[in-house]
Design an enzyme around this catalytic site. Structure first.
Site, PDB file in Angstrom:
ATOM      1  N   ASP A  77      40.398  44.817  49.626  1.00 47.04           N
ATOM      2  CA  ASP A  77      40.400  43.473  50.225  1.00 47.04           C
ATOM      3  C   ASP A  77      39.424  43.538  51.395  1.00 47.04           C
ATOM      4  O   ASP A  77      39.722  44.124  52.448  1.00 47.04           O
ATOM      5  CB  ASP A  77      41.815  43.102  50.684  1.00 47.04           C
ATOM      6  CG  ASP A  77      41.877  41.656  51.170  1.00 47.04           C
ATOM      7  OD1 ASP A  77      40.859  41.166  51.711  1.00 47.04           O
ATOM      8  OD2 ASP A  77      42.929  41.023  50.998  1.00 47.04           O
ATOM      9  N   ASN A 125      33.656  35.289  38.106  1.00 44.35           N
ATOM     10  CA  ASN A 125      34.298  33.974  38.277  1.00 44.35           C
ATOM     11  C   ASN A 125      33.237  32.893  38.435  1.00 44.35           C
ATOM     12  O   ASN A 125      32.050  33.180  38.403  1.00 44.35           O
ATOM     13  CB  ASN A 125      35.261  34.004  39.469  1.00 44.35           C
ATOM     14  CG  ASN A 125      34.545  34.393  40.740  1.00 44.35           C
ATOM     15  OD1 ASN A 125      33.649  33.701  41.206  1.00 44.35           O
ATOM     16  ND2 ASN A 125      34.911  35.536  41.299  1.00 44.35           N
ATOM     17  N   LYS A 133      28.016  50.846  25.531  1.00 38.46           N
ATOM     18  CA  LYS A 133      28.614  49.599  25.072  1.00 38.46           C
ATOM     19  C   LYS A 133      29.846  49.879  24.200  1.00 38.46           C
ATOM     20  O   LYS A 133      29.773  50.715  23.284  1.00 38.46           O
ATOM     21  CB  LYS A 133      27.565  48.815  24.264  1.00 38.46           C
ATOM     22  CG  LYS A 133      28.012  47.427  23.917  1.00 38.46           C
ATOM     23  CD  LYS A 133      26.938  46.700  23.131  1.00 38.46           C
ATOM     24  CE  LYS A 133      27.521  45.422  22.566  1.00 38.46           C
ATOM     25  NZ  LYS A 133      26.743  44.899  21.461  1.00 38.46           N
TER      26      LYS A 133
HETATM   27  N1  CTP Z   1      38.637  38.371  49.974  1.00 41.41           N
HETATM   28  C1  CTP Z   1      38.052  39.573  50.240  1.00 41.41           C
HETATM   29  N2  CTP Z   1      38.225  40.632  49.413  1.00 41.41           N
HETATM   30  C2  CTP Z   1      38.985  40.513  48.307  1.00 41.41           C
HETATM   31  C3  CTP Z   1      39.589  39.270  47.995  1.00 41.41           C
HETATM   32  C4  CTP Z   1      39.403  38.212  48.840  1.00 41.41           C
HETATM   33  O1  CTP Z   1      37.345  39.673  51.259  1.00 41.41           O
HETATM   34  N3  CTP Z   1      39.135  41.565  47.507  1.00 41.41           N
HETATM   35  C5  CTP Z   1      38.478  37.250  50.920  1.00 41.41           C
HETATM   36  C6  CTP Z   1      37.688  36.064  50.407  1.00 41.41           C
HETATM   37  O2  CTP Z   1      36.297  36.199  50.690  1.00 41.41           O
HETATM   38  C7  CTP Z   1      38.309  34.928  51.200  1.00 41.41           C
HETATM   39  C8  CTP Z   1      39.753  35.366  51.382  1.00 41.41           C
HETATM   40  O3  CTP Z   1      39.767  36.770  51.210  1.00 41.41           O
HETATM   41  O4  CTP Z   1      37.747  34.787  52.477  1.00 41.41           O
HETATM   42  C9  CTP Z   1      40.737  34.733  50.454  1.00 41.41           C
HETATM   43  O5  CTP Z   1      40.312  34.925  49.116  1.00 41.41           O
HETATM   44  P1  CTP Z   1      41.288  34.575  47.920  1.00 41.41           P
HETATM   45  O6  CTP Z   1      40.670  35.003  46.636  1.00 41.41           O
HETATM   46  O7  CTP Z   1      41.729  33.147  48.062  1.00 41.41           O
HETATM   47  O8  CTP Z   1      42.506  35.495  48.351  1.00 41.41           O
HETATM   48  P2  CTP Z   1      43.227  36.659  47.638  1.00 41.41           P
HETATM   49  O9  CTP Z   1      43.653  37.623  48.676  1.00 41.41           O
HETATM   50  O10 CTP Z   1      42.458  37.201  46.510  1.00 41.41           O
HETATM   51  O11 CTP Z   1      44.543  35.918  47.139  1.00 41.41           O
HETATM   52  P3  CTP Z   1      44.906  35.253  45.706  1.00 41.41           P
HETATM   53  O12 CTP Z   1      43.756  35.552  44.772  1.00 41.41           O
HETATM   54  O13 CTP Z   1      46.165  35.926  45.345  1.00 41.41           O
HETATM   55  O14 CTP Z   1      45.081  33.794  45.975  1.00 41.41           O
END
Ligand code: CTP
Length: 412
Positions: free
Chosen positions: A316, A217, A296
């Protein structure tokens, strides 16, 4: 006369002198430290004796010089553990390639290396060696290891060397070493997060599709880097877990570089038992390719127009940090493109976070790759809008708000 504009007044500095030609500058360094108000004790390695005498160092420091781990008389007066506890800051100058290697390997083979292991004081190193030696990958590898362990590296400088070569490897001048020490000692151990360990994740993660392609990203890691730096300036010991492409950070920050979400998860949990405050700023990829290929993937291996790429969920990380109940306070970041505040409130509740910091990444002026940001801090007791500001200013205000809001939890 002590120079009261410096922060070294009354500080216990343990100076480790190792065996390189630059050791002839050690007495001048002691003088400069004493002039800055520091109390200096000197430890020499065996090889340092070839370049400077104990008599000189004893005369300028006003203390007995130690050089032997097994010195019975000195052990009775001030044992090496006591000496390690005495130090507010350890400075190794000059730090030769040999000493750097011993410290990087965690050896306890002489008094100096043992002291560095036995002390929880910050350690600064001023490397000094021939330019060819300094450029050697082994020396660079050892310095990287030491930086990761939280050592501050001062110099070296470039110029004429005692051996006749010209290049990078000269010890930084004593006056500049004192300035560097002064700058870092102003930060460490004082401030609203003194005594706390802060872990920050930052940057993107990369999820391999095959050896040349990945899913990632736009995160630059700048906001997390600023949070880590603000934490350091607030007196915390900082552990930074950085995804790929994140800019360098201050040498006092213990940094671990990772690539994938799984690696980030592993590093976070490795250091979680030491962590008081966790701030997850990283833009972690939620999914990864289910079957990363070892070779690849070739074009036209499939007859169809469309290629399917099955994805599976990544852990997460922040939710697992909350679940582990090791950090006292857990703060998340949320990058949203719509219904910003409402989504973030729900995310905070769902992940059971103490607080969440939300920004609207659909706003082109702020967010990814920009130096500015605009965030709202959402916590149980209310919401604080920080407005559009540089990421560094936001980080400083955020750290000071979090330190105040969560002082009871952090100091419990
Ligand atoms: N985060 C994390 N591990 C993941 C995804 C997210 O630790 N696999 C943490 C990010 O570092 C941030 C928080 O969760 O502090 C929110 O990240 P975000 O990407 O906004 O949340 P998601 O749970 O991925 O929700 P969505 O993408 O559905 O908005």
């Amino acid at each position: 006369m002590p120079n009261n504009t410096l922060n070294l007044s009354g500080k216990h500095i343990l100076l480790g002198v190792s065996g390189g030609i630059a050791a002839y500058k050690a007495p001048i360094l002691v003088r400069r430290l004493v002039e800055a108000g520091a109390i200096v004790q000197v430890v020499m390695t065996a090889n340092a004796h070839h370049f400077v005498t104990t008599t000189t160092l004893q005369a300028v420091s006003g203390h007995v010089v130690r050089d032997d781990l097994w010195d019975q008389a000195a052990e009775a007066a001030m044992g090496h553990i006591e000496l390690a506890r005495w130090a507010d800051h350890i400075l190794v100058a000059p730090a030769t390639a040999g000493t750097i290697a011993r410290l990087a390997n965690g050896e306890a083979s002489d008094l100096l290396s043992t002291l560095c292991l036995a002390s929880n004081a910050p350690v600064s190193l001023a490397p000094a060696m021939n330019q060819q030696m300094f450029a050697h990958p082994a020396v660079q590898r050892n310095l990287t290891t030491l930086k990761t362990d939280g050592y501050q590296i001062v110099g070296p400088d470039s110029g004429d060397q005692a051996c006749g070569d010209t290049g990078l490897g000269r010890m930084t001048e004593p006056e500049e070493i004192v300035q560097a020490l002064n700058a870092s000692s102003a930060k460490i151990g004082t401030g609203p997060l003194a005594g706390q360990t802060l872990m920050v994740t930052t940057g993107p993660t990369r999820e391999a599709i095959d050896p040349v392609r990945y899913i990632s990203n736009h995160s630059s890691g700048l906001q997390g880097l600023a949070v880590a730096e603000a934490g350091r300036q607030a007196g915390a010991r900082v552990i930074l877990i950085a995804g790929p492409g994140v800019d360098p950070c201050h040498g006092d920050i213990a940094r671990f570089n990772v690539t994938s979400a799984q690696e980030m998860y592993d590093r976070v949990h490795e250091h979680l038992p030491e962590t008081d405050l966790f701030i997850g700023v990283a833009a972690v990829a939620d999914y990864r390719p289910a079957n990363a290929q070892q070779q690849k993937i070739k074009r036209h291996t499939q007859a169809e127009d469309q290629v399917q790429l099955p994805l599976i969920e990544n852990p997460d990380i922040i939710a697992s940090v909350v679940q582990a109940q090791q950090a006292k306070v857990v703060v998340g970041f949320a990058a949203e493109t719509n219904d910003t505040l409402q989504n973030a409130r729900e995310k905070r509740a769902r992940k059971k976070l103490d607080a969440i910091v939300v920004n609207d990444v659909s706003d082109q002026r702020i967010g990814f790759n920009s130096l500015d940001n605009a965030v709202t801090l959402i916590h149980t007791g209310g919401e604080i809008d920080f407005g559009v500001q540089p990421k560094t200013a936001i980080a400083e205000q955020l750290i000071s708000q979090l330190a105040e809001l969560f002082a009871p939890k952090l100091q419990a």
